[in-house]
Scaffold this motif. Structure first.
Motif, PDB file in Angstrom:
ATOM      1  N   LYS A  35       2.077   1.502  -3.600  1.00 51.99           N
ATOM      2  CA  LYS A  35       0.916   1.548  -4.501  1.00 51.99           C
ATOM      3  C   LYS A  35       1.055   0.569  -5.657  1.00 51.99           C
ATOM      4  CE  LYS A  35       0.302   6.573  -3.707  1.00 51.99           C
ATOM      5  NZ  LYS A  35      -0.976   6.738  -3.047  1.00 51.99           N
ATOM      6  N   SER A  74       0.821  -1.212   0.000  1.00 51.10           N
ATOM      7  CA  SER A  74       0.000   0.000   0.000  1.00 51.10           C
ATOM      8  C   SER A  74       0.854   1.261   0.000  1.00 51.10           C
ATOM      9  CB  SER A  74      -0.940  -0.003   1.205  1.00 51.10           C
ATOM     10  OG  SER A  74      -0.213  -0.126   2.421  1.00 51.10           O
ATOM     11  N   GLU A 109      -8.991   0.387  -2.676  1.00 51.89           N
ATOM     12  CA  GLU A 109      -7.760  -0.197  -2.138  1.00 51.89           C
ATOM     13  C   GLU A 109      -6.753  -0.603  -3.208  1.00 51.89           C
ATOM     14  OE1 GLU A 109      -8.874  -3.374   0.439  1.00 51.89           O
ATOM     15  OE2 GLU A 109      -9.793  -2.038   1.934  1.00 51.89           O
TER      16      GLU A 109
END
Length: 636
Positions: A38, A35, A72
């Motif tokens: 990305k 995360s 997400e």
């Protein structure tokens, strides 16, 4: 070689395999998603993520109508392509390849990507034109592929069609066919070169040009290109009838390199355990490699081992389209042999020898990894699976099923059509938007692939058999989730254009002919499939700061889910020791970041609300600058 169409599904239909891959992408551990960076990890490099098929991630979110996947996975991917310098990004702390600055936009992806992003976002972001057609010209990205310039011109034509542009595409394509496809090539090709990049011309878009113009020379050229692809697919020796013993010593090796997962050396299921791939007998055809391709000579030929094939068969839907237009069974045979019964989820990349573990839907979660599970290959494998499903429906219906598409390309030979929620046509019925929802539709047969589509007042279920025998299937439909009305339905079959009206309830038992297609069209309660919004008036504002901080970019992204996203990023800034704060007018929330990259993401943002942004930049000497930016959204 006596190659024939021999494949059958194993355990899982192609549709369920695609849905399994979408579920895998959701998993924060098994998917290899980072995360912070990305992206999905690239197992060949430490602390590095790679985006090989960014549009497929957005495609997954839109087709499944899964806002969580969008938030997400897809939204961070869009942000990545807006600001990261390359398809590969390492953590800033990485001593060699660490992220040191941002670039708007990412130069790795060409016009085709930005046109696709616009399509999959619902054509609600006109500001994307500045990246799709920079300074009025298509952008040709060739960092890791051999696409011709006219390929990006085709993307520009899909974005803004014109007669003059089509004439230029034809001129360049004709030169390409003469020089690259039919011209003499006498220079030896490196043993290290990728087969599907360097050993033959980039022919994939010739079939697109044929469909656009109807000119036979482009179809003939596409057939010639397709033959080069087929030449790299395994054809001999034939498998024997009956069964074969796999994993004879209880521990199939495959490839055993210990790769990377982020900052750690890792391979799923290692160190290996005794009998972790148990010996068993399976049908010989199931593990046959006839129809699979290769990556490059240096990885195909392995000392003292079997040949190393690859499972990334992105050419399957392209071959199927060439078959449909040409009628040459050769192409359908190789298309099916390269994809049918090959996987039940993402199944890795290299296949050495005979194994059936790739047909286990849980293989990507529990291993042991014997095929090299490249996390960044999950989206491109999903892309070619979905492309094949739509191409199959199009082909079996005699081209009476059509959906708008864009092209995911620029990374290696991972080139496929991708689809969003833009409405298409099914047997003359307009307004159908593709919809994949395992809760709405369940088919308990590996032999049946399915696609669904929705309009405000109608639902379509497309059923496609992989069997050589007639099948009767009982679809399990969630009538409430779909909004079905108890009213007569329409039934279509094969390439016949006319529908047969049948009573409600007849959809509970549907007979499908061998390798055929049956479509049922059913009325529904009126309900918009996705919220309807006008396009943004303003989506991108840039302010030049200084040499240290670079430029400040503020983006407003209108999404298919009826909400907007805000993304703010500085292209420069110190690695640490500074602070950037963001306050959005109308909210009490103050966002702050103290290390590079200096960026902020906000979702959701009301589509009808202006976004008044105040960006405060603080260095070692205190507040250096405050920038105020207004992103008004849509003026009504």
């Amino acid at each position: 070689m006596q190659v024939r169409d021999y494949r059958h599904p194993v355990n899982t239909s192609l549709t369920d395999a695609a849905l399994n891959m979408i579920e895998l992408m959701r998993d924060p551990v098994a998917s290899g998603w980072d995360s912070e960076l990305k992206g999905f990890y690239n197992i060949e490099m430490e602390s590095t993520v790679t985006h090989a098929s960014p549009l497929a991630i957005l495609e997954a979110a839109v087709l499944s109508r899964d806002e969580k996947v969008f938030v997400e996975r897809a939204l961070p991917t869009i942000e990545y392509t807006l600001t990261r310098p390359s398809a590969h990004t390492a953590r800033p702390s990485h001593p060699e390849n660490g992220l040191r600055h941002l670039v708007v936009p990412n130069g790795f992806y060409g016009t085709s990507y930005w046109q696709g992003l616009d399509l999959l976002l619902g054509r609600l972001n006109p500001w994307l034109r500045e990246f799709a057609i920079p300074e009025g010209k298509p952008y040709h990205a060739r960092g890791y592929n051999t696409s011709p310039f006219w390929s990006e011109l085709l993307a520009a034509y899909r974005y803004e069609p014109s007669d003059s542009l089509l004439a230029e595409i034809r001129r360049q394509a004709d030169d390409f066919i003469e020089q690259q496809l039919h011209g003499a090539h006498r220079e030896p090709i490196s043993f290290m070169a990728f087969y599907n990049i360097s050993f033959y011309p980039y022919w994939w878009d010739l079939i697109d040009l044929y469909e656009l113009t109807g000119e036979e020379r482009y179809l003939r050229a596409a057939e010639e290109g397709a033959i080069h692809t087929v030449a790299g697919l395994w054809s001999h020796p034939r498998f024997r009838d009956g069964s074969i013993t796999v994993h004879p010593d209880g521990q199939y090796e495959g490839t055993a390199t210990i790769w990377w997962k982020g900052d750690d050396r890792y391979r799923l299921g290692y160190p290996r355990q005794a009998n972790d791939t148990p010996t068993r007998d399976v049908p010989a055809w199931q593990v046959s490699q006839i129809g699979l391709g290769l990556e490059q000579p240096c990885t195909f030929f392995t000392p003292q081992k079997n040949h190393r094939h690859i499972l990334m068969s992105v050419w399957s839907p392209h071959l199927l389209r060439v078959f449909q237009h040409s009628g040459r069974e050769l192409f359908r045979t190789y298309a099916r042999n390269s994809i049918i019964g090959r996987f039940a989820n993402y199944n890795g990349y290299y296949l050495t020898g005979y194994t059936d573990v790739v047909n286990d839907p849980q293989y990507a979660y529990r291993g042991p990894d014997i095929t090299s599970l490249y996390y960044h290959h999950i989206p491109p494998q999903l892309a070619f699976t979905l492309d094949y499903l739509v191409a199959q429906a199009w082909s079996r219906s005699g081209r009476r099923i059509q959906f708008p598409w864009a092209k995911q390309q620029n990374y290696a030979w991972f080139t496929n059509r991708v689809y969003g929620a833009q409405p298409g046509e099914i047997y003359g019925e307009p307004g159908a938007s593709l919809w994949l929802d395992r809760q709405a539709v369940r088919i308990r047969s590996a032999e049946i692939d399915w696609l669904a589509a929705r309009r405000a007042d109608r639902f379509w279920l497309m059923l496609m058999s992989q069997s050589n025998q007639p099948l009767v299937v009982t679809p399990e439909l969630d009538a409430q989730r779909i909004g079905l009305k108890e009213a007569p339905l329409l039934r279509y079959e094969g390439d016949r254009p006319d529908a047969v009206e049948q009573p409600y309830g007849s959809h509970r038992s549907i007979r499908i002919p061998p390798k055929g297609i049956v479509v049922v069209s059913m009325p529904t309660e009126h309900r918009e499939d996705l919220p309807r919004l006008p396009p943004l008036d303003q989506g991108h504002v840039v302010r030049k700061i200084d040499a240290k901080w670079g430029d400040l970019h503020a983006f407003r992204i209108r999404t298919p889910f009826g909400k907007d996203a805000l993304y703010v990023a500085l292209t420069g800034g110190p690695e640490k020791g500074a602070c950037v704060r963001l306050r959005v007018g109308g909210t009490a929330e103050l966002l702050e970041t103290t290390g590079f990259p200096y960026e902020f993401s906000i979702y959701p943002w009301p589509a009808d609300a202006a976004a008044e942004l105040a960006v405060e930049i603080e260095g070692e000497g205190g507040i250096e600058r405050t920038e105020r930016i207004s992103l008004v959204g849509t003026r009504r």
